[in-house]
Design an enzyme around this catalytic site. Sequence first.
Site, PDB file in Angstrom:
ATOM      1  N   GLY A 263      35.065  33.392  39.501  1.00  0.00           N
ATOM      2  CA  GLY A 263      34.347  32.994  38.462  1.00  0.00           C
ATOM      3  C   GLY A 263      34.001  33.446  37.597  1.00  0.00           C
ATOM      4  O   GLY A 263      33.299  33.800  36.673  1.00  0.00           O
ATOM      5  N   GLU A 264      34.463  35.277  37.783  1.00  0.00           N
ATOM      6  CA  GLU A 264      34.103  36.257  36.758  1.00  0.00           C
ATOM      7  C   GLU A 264      35.438  36.635  35.521  1.00  0.00           C
ATOM      8  O   GLU A 264      35.025  35.401  34.803  1.00  0.00           O
ATOM      9  CB  GLU A 264      33.298  37.297  36.813  1.00  0.00           C
TER      10      GLU A 264
END
Lengths: 316, 316
Positions: free
Chosen positions: A109-110
């Site tokens: 997610g990053e």
Amino acid sequence: ATFSINVQAEEPIQPIQPVKEINLALAELGKKLYFDPRLSKSGFISCNSCHNLSMGGTDNLKTSIGDKWQQGPINSPTVLNSSLNVAQFWDGRAADLKEQAGGPIANPGEMASSHTLAVDVIASIPGYVREFTLVFGGEEVSIDRITDAIAEFEKTLVTPNSRFDQWLLGDANAISQYEQEGYELFKSSGCVACHNGEAVGGNSFQKMGLVEPYQTNNEVEGRAAVTGKDADRFTFKVPTLRNVEMTYPYFHDGEAETLTEATDIMGRLQLGRKFSDDENAKIVAFLKTLTGDQPQFLMPILPPSVDATPRPQPFD
Amino acid sequence: ATFSINVQAEEPIQPIQPVKEINLALAELGKKLYFDPRLSKSGFISCNSCHNLSMGGTDNLKTSIGDKWQQGPINSPTVLNSSLNVAQFWDGRAADLKEQAGGPIANPGEMASSHTLAVDVIASIPGYVREFTLVFGGEEVSIDRITDAIAEFEKTLVTPNSRFDQWLLGDANAISQYEQEGYELFKSSGCVACHNGEAVGGNSFQKMGLVEPYQTNNEVEGRAAVTGKDADRFTFKVPTLRNVEMTYPYFHDGEAETLTEATDIMGRLQLGRKFSDDENAKIVAFLKTLTGDQPQFLMPILPPSVDATPRPQPFD
Ligand code: HEC
Ligand code: HEC
Ligand code: HEC
Ligand code: HEC
Ligand SMILES: [Ca+2]
Ligand SMILES: [Ca+2]
Ligand SMILES: [Ca+2]
Ligand SMILES: [Mg+2]
């Protein structure tokens, strides 16, 4: 000479110390890596994307934007003075900066890369390999060395010399009477129970919503995710209030847009106290005296990729 | 004293001149705006996101990532030395840097803001208003002033002192024999017909695929979009080859990943000439001597938003 020492000894907040014992070459390498979007799968997101050192070490968003514009689950805390934290992340799940730095690189997610890919990318770049050789005495590129360098750079990101620290160090005129009254309220009403020490926070985990529950749609549960204990639900690392004027929006969910709002909520939920507008404004004025000298450094120039460097994959 | 002058006079490429007549305070303001993601709707994308001054003034992606991770239509050209361009954009649709800078702010596929919103945001920030007042002698914030400041900053982004320029200026040892042979090939085979002058390009529009058509899935049609003339289909501003080692991938569609590939394609498509591996390698070696001193400056610290500042809208 003794005046400033006396003041400090009496106060629950201490001035930020300048950095000592920095390995400069290691920090310089770390600065490059901190700014290098090639540590992400897309080639677009660097540590500085979410912890922008032009903006108080945050992204000033409620929750972060990650790979492919994914909406993150939680507000991005500042990296400024993060070396002073008792542990890293809102729930303290990383012991220190080095352990922390491996996380976002491989977090889908990053930055959405992997440690293997990140190492392959960096190891393919001659300019980096030379610098690793200089700094570590050997050309091996590993995630251990990458995070070591980033953590060393982050250790330089302290913000001494705020007006409040000047006052602590003996300059009675560094803050106004009004700001000083805000500080007195900050102490007398109990904020210092949790926000104290050099970082004015960062040194303990505390329940959010101690007196009155905090209402949020955010699903993060806090330190319970680390300890497994039900009592730790909604317990978070107390954020540093250093540079808090720059680290809006506030709280783990980023739902408080202003310091006025955050102070009001803290008073009611943590202390069972409703501040008057005047009291609130004084506390906010005090909080703004905590803005210190921001790290000043040259933008790093990154060594270019070469033909063999794995290419970014932003769209698949 | 006359040696360097003689060399320059003979050569189709001239050394990059250092910047003259810069309004420093205006450029300093422009630097802040260039790095400020609050000029975008999301609060996440700044000029520096796509023209990263740590990476040769580009994003090193085939085509750019815009608001909400939209895939851009075309490769992001470098802002380094862009003040030397005859016009801005691949198709030259903006006359100069000031006219150009208004484009991406309001482009829904890039920063996705509007001029009104961008002005409202900047005008709400006291730190900016003070700086506008200092620089322009009045506190009005307008898109005209914003783009004026950004353009002034961009004028500082020249890269003098490449090894090739040192050679042009009389240091016979600044480039190797091999690199010099590459330069001779670059001249004798006809590359200099299009890539010449201070920027080694940037000063004319030329057809891509002159001798042999260029195959691409990219739908951009080039300068015809500006002139409306069918003859201008697939005509693009000749890119500068300054710092070309850092501005990969190549061509308007970003489809050439390496200088080897770009050089091979240029030889065949523009000149009808197939270079041997050795010739190609020599030209590439020459091209790498065009990397100049990268702009060195302190990371700007951006003035913080205040309660009245319109908030970023990254997810709607
Ligand atoms: C996509 C956004 C994003 C990126 C990229 C990112 N971070 Fe973070 N960072 C966050 C968020 C969100 C948190 C809080 C996560 C949590 O506490 O669960 C965080 C937490 C941290 C913390 C802990 C601070 C504290 O007080 O607990 C540090 C230190 C940190 N990041 C450094 C880095 C470094 C170094 C990199 C690059 C290797 C990086 N971050 C990349 C968003 C990001
Ligand atoms: C019992 C502990 C405790 C007390 C007392 C307390 N705080 Fe906090 N404070 C916290 C915790 C925990 C958070 C993080 C909450 C969250 O993010 O959900 C926080 C967050 C904040 C924030 C937001 C910081 C940021 O970067 O998000 C501000 C501002 C703040 N506190 C100010 C105050 C003030 C002013 C007082 C006194 C009126 C006070 N606090 C009293 C524990 C406390
Ligand atoms: C989302 C990516 C993105 C953002 C953000 C962005 N640009 Fe660009 N820029 C591009 C692309 C792609 C082009 C080429 C467009 C074209 O030629 O049609 C370009 C072209 C340019 C050019 C022309 C260079 C040349 O040689 O023709 C300049 C100068 C420039 N941008 C400056 C800026 C400035 C200043 C900002 C911020 C106000 C900015 N850009 C924001 C992607 C971006
Ligand atoms: C007739 C004009 C012309 C000639 C001759 C020419 N070029 Fe180009 N060159 C261009 C144009 C136009 C482009 C941009 C094409 C595109 O992006 O589609 C370009 C692009 C390039 C690029 C990619 C730059 C970038 O940043 O994308 C390189 C490298 C290059 N040329 C090198 C050469 C070399 C080496 C030669 C000689 C072998 C040469 N060129 C001959 C017009 C020319
Ligand atoms: Ca925050
Ligand atoms: Ca202040
Ligand atoms: Ca390119
Ligand atoms: Mg002007």
